[in-house]
Design a protein around this motif. Structure first.
Motif, PDB file in Angstrom:
ATOM      1  N   ALA A  87      24.754  31.785  51.496  1.00  0.00           N
ATOM      2  CA  ALA A  87      24.875  32.105  50.086  1.00  0.00           C
ATOM      3  C   ALA A  87      25.506  33.441  50.015  1.00  0.00           C
ATOM      4  CB  ALA A  87      23.615  32.002  49.500  1.00  0.00           C
ATOM      5  N   ALA A  88      24.865  34.232  50.805  1.00  0.00           N
ATOM      6  CA  ALA A  88      25.580  35.683  50.876  1.00  0.00           C
ATOM      7  C   ALA A  88      27.093  35.742  51.393  1.00  0.00           C
ATOM      8  CB  ALA A  88      24.419  36.642  51.734  1.00  0.00           C
ATOM      9  N   GLU A  89      27.263  35.055  52.407  1.00  0.00           N
ATOM     10  CA  GLU A  89      28.488  34.963  52.999  1.00  0.00           C
ATOM     11  C   GLU A  89      29.396  34.646  51.985  1.00  0.00           C
ATOM     12  OE1 GLU A  89      31.003  36.341  55.723  1.00  0.00           O
ATOM     13  OE2 GLU A  89      28.908  36.505  55.949  1.00  0.00           O
ATOM     14  N   HIS A  90      28.961  33.464  51.247  1.00  0.00           N
ATOM     15  CA  HIS A  90      29.968  32.855  50.364  1.00  0.00           C
ATOM     16  C   HIS A  90      30.095  33.757  49.326  1.00  0.00           C
ATOM     17  CE1 HIS A  90      30.288  30.314  46.622  1.00  0.00           C
ATOM     18  NE2 HIS A  90      31.387  29.813  47.317  1.00  0.00           N
ATOM     19  N   ALA A  91      29.259  34.774  48.836  1.00  0.00           N
ATOM     20  CA  ALA A  91      29.670  35.690  47.899  1.00  0.00           C
ATOM     21  C   ALA A  91      30.818  36.746  48.288  1.00  0.00           C
ATOM     22  CB  ALA A  91      28.461  36.513  47.476  1.00  0.00           C
ATOM     23  N   VAL A  92      30.285  37.092  49.719  1.00  0.00           N
ATOM     24  CA  VAL A  92      31.498  38.146  50.415  1.00  0.00           C
ATOM     25  C   VAL A  92      32.874  37.366  50.606  1.00  0.00           C
ATOM     26  CG1 VAL A  92      31.967  39.255  52.681  1.00  0.00           C
ATOM     27  CG2 VAL A  92      29.906  39.434  51.846  1.00  0.00           C
ATOM     28  N   LEU A  93      33.095  36.269  50.909  1.00  0.00           N
ATOM     29  CA  LEU A  93      34.263  35.493  51.039  1.00  0.00           C
ATOM     30  C   LEU A  93      34.963  35.232  49.476  1.00  0.00           C
ATOM     31  CD1 LEU A  93      36.402  33.905  52.462  1.00  0.00           C
ATOM     32  CD2 LEU A  93      35.002  31.879  52.097  1.00  0.00           C
ATOM     33  N   ARG A  94      34.143  35.058  48.639  1.00  0.00           N
ATOM     34  CA  ARG A  94      34.776  34.920  47.340  1.00  0.00           C
ATOM     35  C   ARG A  94      35.259  36.045  46.974  1.00  0.00           C
ATOM     36  NH1 ARG A  94      31.501  31.137  42.968  1.00  0.00           N
ATOM     37  NH2 ARG A  94      33.068  32.644  41.869  1.00  0.00           N
ATOM     38  N   SER A  95      34.288  37.395  47.180  1.00  0.00           N
ATOM     39  CA  SER A  95      34.805  38.662  46.531  1.00  0.00           C
ATOM     40  C   SER A  95      36.099  39.224  47.368  1.00  0.00           C
ATOM     41  CB  SER A  95      33.619  39.608  46.645  1.00  0.00           C
ATOM     42  OG  SER A  95      33.384  39.888  47.835  1.00  0.00           O
ATOM     43  N   ALA A  96      36.392  39.007  48.655  1.00  0.00           N
ATOM     44  CA  ALA A  96      37.319  39.192  48.943  1.00  0.00           C
ATOM     45  C   ALA A  96      38.597  38.449  48.857  1.00  0.00           C
ATOM     46  CB  ALA A  96      37.227  39.191  50.838  1.00  0.00           C
ATOM     47  N   LEU A  97      38.599  37.233  48.726  1.00  0.00           N
ATOM     48  CA  LEU A  97      39.523  36.669  48.159  1.00  0.00           C
ATOM     49  C   LEU A  97      39.811  36.795  46.536  1.00  0.00           C
ATOM     50  CD1 LEU A  97      38.692  33.025  49.540  1.00  0.00           C
ATOM     51  CD2 LEU A  97      40.363  34.500  50.361  1.00  0.00           C
ATOM     52  N   MET A  98      38.940  37.311  45.892  1.00  0.00           N
ATOM     53  CA  MET A  98      39.217  37.411  44.342  1.00  0.00           C
ATOM     54  C   MET A  98      40.121  38.986  44.453  1.00  0.00           C
ATOM     55  SD  MET A  98      39.046  36.800  41.168  1.00  0.00           S
ATOM     56  CE  MET A  98      37.907  35.600  40.822  1.00  0.00           C
ATOM     57  N   GLY A  99      39.555  40.026  45.184  1.00  0.00           N
ATOM     58  CA  GLY A  99      40.085  41.243  45.215  1.00  0.00           C
ATOM     59  C   GLY A  99      41.626  41.094  45.757  1.00  0.00           C
ATOM     60  N   GLY A 100      41.870  40.192  46.795  1.00  0.00           N
ATOM     61  CA  GLY A 100      43.283  39.942  46.949  1.00  0.00           C
ATOM     62  C   GLY A 100      44.147  39.462  46.133  1.00  0.00           C
ATOM     63  N   CYS A 101      43.559  38.326  45.086  1.00  0.00           N
ATOM     64  CA  CYS A 101      44.122  37.924  44.133  1.00  0.00           C
ATOM     65  C   CYS A 101      44.550  38.898  43.106  1.00  0.00           C
ATOM     66  CB  CYS A 101      43.467  36.518  43.542  1.00  0.00           C
ATOM     67  SG  CYS A 101      43.395  35.343  44.613  1.00  0.00           S
ATOM     68  N   ILE A 102      43.486  39.715  42.712  1.00  0.00           N
ATOM     69  CA  ILE A 102      43.646  40.786  41.996  1.00  0.00           C
ATOM     70  C   ILE A 102      44.936  41.617  42.202  1.00  0.00           C
ATOM     71  CG2 ILE A 102      42.694  42.840  40.475  1.00  0.00           C
ATOM     72  CD1 ILE A 102      40.013  41.155  40.520  1.00  0.00           C
ATOM     73  N   GLY A 103      44.935  42.025  43.360  1.00  0.00           N
ATOM     74  CA  GLY A 103      45.886  42.754  43.918  1.00  0.00           C
ATOM     75  C   GLY A 103      47.342  42.368  43.844  1.00  0.00           C
ATOM     76  N   VAL A 104      47.464  40.897  43.849  1.00  0.00           N
ATOM     77  CA  VAL A 104      48.774  40.261  43.755  1.00  0.00           C
ATOM     78  C   VAL A 104      49.041  40.091  42.400  1.00  0.00           C
ATOM     79  CG1 VAL A 104      49.987  38.149  44.438  1.00  0.00           C
ATOM     80  CG2 VAL A 104      48.502  39.278  46.071  1.00  0.00           C
ATOM     81  N   LEU A 105      48.179  39.867  41.544  1.00  0.00           N
ATOM     82  CA  LEU A 105      48.487  39.411  40.215  1.00  0.00           C
ATOM     83  C   LEU A 105      48.539  40.219  38.858  1.00  0.00           C
ATOM     84  CD1 LEU A 105      46.255  36.302  39.975  1.00  0.00           C
ATOM     85  CD2 LEU A 105      48.458  36.190  40.312  1.00  0.00           C
ATOM     86  N   LEU A 106      48.165  41.491  39.282  1.00  0.00           N
ATOM     87  CA  LEU A 106      47.832  42.495  38.230  1.00  0.00           C
ATOM     88  C   LEU A 106      48.662  43.711  38.515  1.00  0.00           C
ATOM     89  CD1 LEU A 106      44.114  42.989  37.460  1.00  0.00           C
ATOM     90  CD2 LEU A 106      45.821  41.918  36.062  1.00  0.00           C
ATOM     91  N   PRO A 107      49.596  43.834  37.433  1.00  0.00           N
ATOM     92  CA  PRO A 107      50.701  45.011  37.605  1.00  0.00           C
ATOM     93  C   PRO A 107      50.122  46.426  37.856  1.00  0.00           C
ATOM     94  CG  PRO A 107      51.539  43.624  35.797  1.00  0.00           C
ATOM     95  CD  PRO A 107      49.940  43.278  36.391  1.00  0.00           C
ATOM     96  N   GLY A 108      50.359  47.213  38.850  1.00  0.00           N
ATOM     97  CA  GLY A 108      49.546  48.603  38.907  1.00  0.00           C
ATOM     98  C   GLY A 108      48.292  48.329  39.786  1.00  0.00           C
ATOM     99  N   ALA A 109      47.936  47.272  40.220  1.00  0.00           N
ATOM    100  CA  ALA A 109      46.822  47.234  40.977  1.00  0.00           C
ATOM    101  C   ALA A 109      47.117  46.496  42.464  1.00  0.00           C
ATOM    102  CB  ALA A 109      45.582  46.321  40.208  1.00  0.00           C
TER     103      ALA A 109
END
Length: 105
Positions: A42-64
């Motif tokens: 469960a903790a590893e799942h949270a780490v994986l999801r947060s890393a993937l979400m961070g990567g997505c934000i960095g691609v999708l949000l201008p300036g980030a």
């Protein structure tokens, strides 16, 4: 990204909408992580999801913009994946990033 978050947040309960598909995918990922040998899937799942979400934000949000090679390097090192899988960035593996300096400052 803002639209995506607006669609998955429920203002009435102050949390994320828990749809059956999302719950099923989470269960499958936790099973995969348990089979991989994660001591706390469960903790590893949270780490994986947060890393993937961070990567997505960095691609999708201008300036980030977030450089993807360090995120990829961290995930590939964490899960023991060969750098050559998929479409690696040019220049070879940068090695796993050292995030310790972020905690000190």
């Amino acid at each position: 990204m803002r639209s995506h978050l607006a669609l998955i947040l429920d203002p009435d309960i102050g949390g994320f909408v828990q749809d059956p598909e999302q719950q099923q995918l989470g269960a499958i990922l936790r099973e995969v992580l348990a089979g991989w040998g994660a001591p706390d899937p469960a903790a590893e799942h949270a780490v994986l999801r947060s890393a993937l979400m961070g990567g997505c934000i960095g691609v999708l949000l201008p300036g980030a913009q977030t450089p993807l090679p360090p995120i990829r390097a961290d995930l590939f090192a964490r899960y023991g994946l060969p750098w050559e899988l998929g479409r690696p960035p040019e220049g070879g593996s940068p090695g796993r990033p050292d995030w310790a300096h972020l905690a000190s400052g």
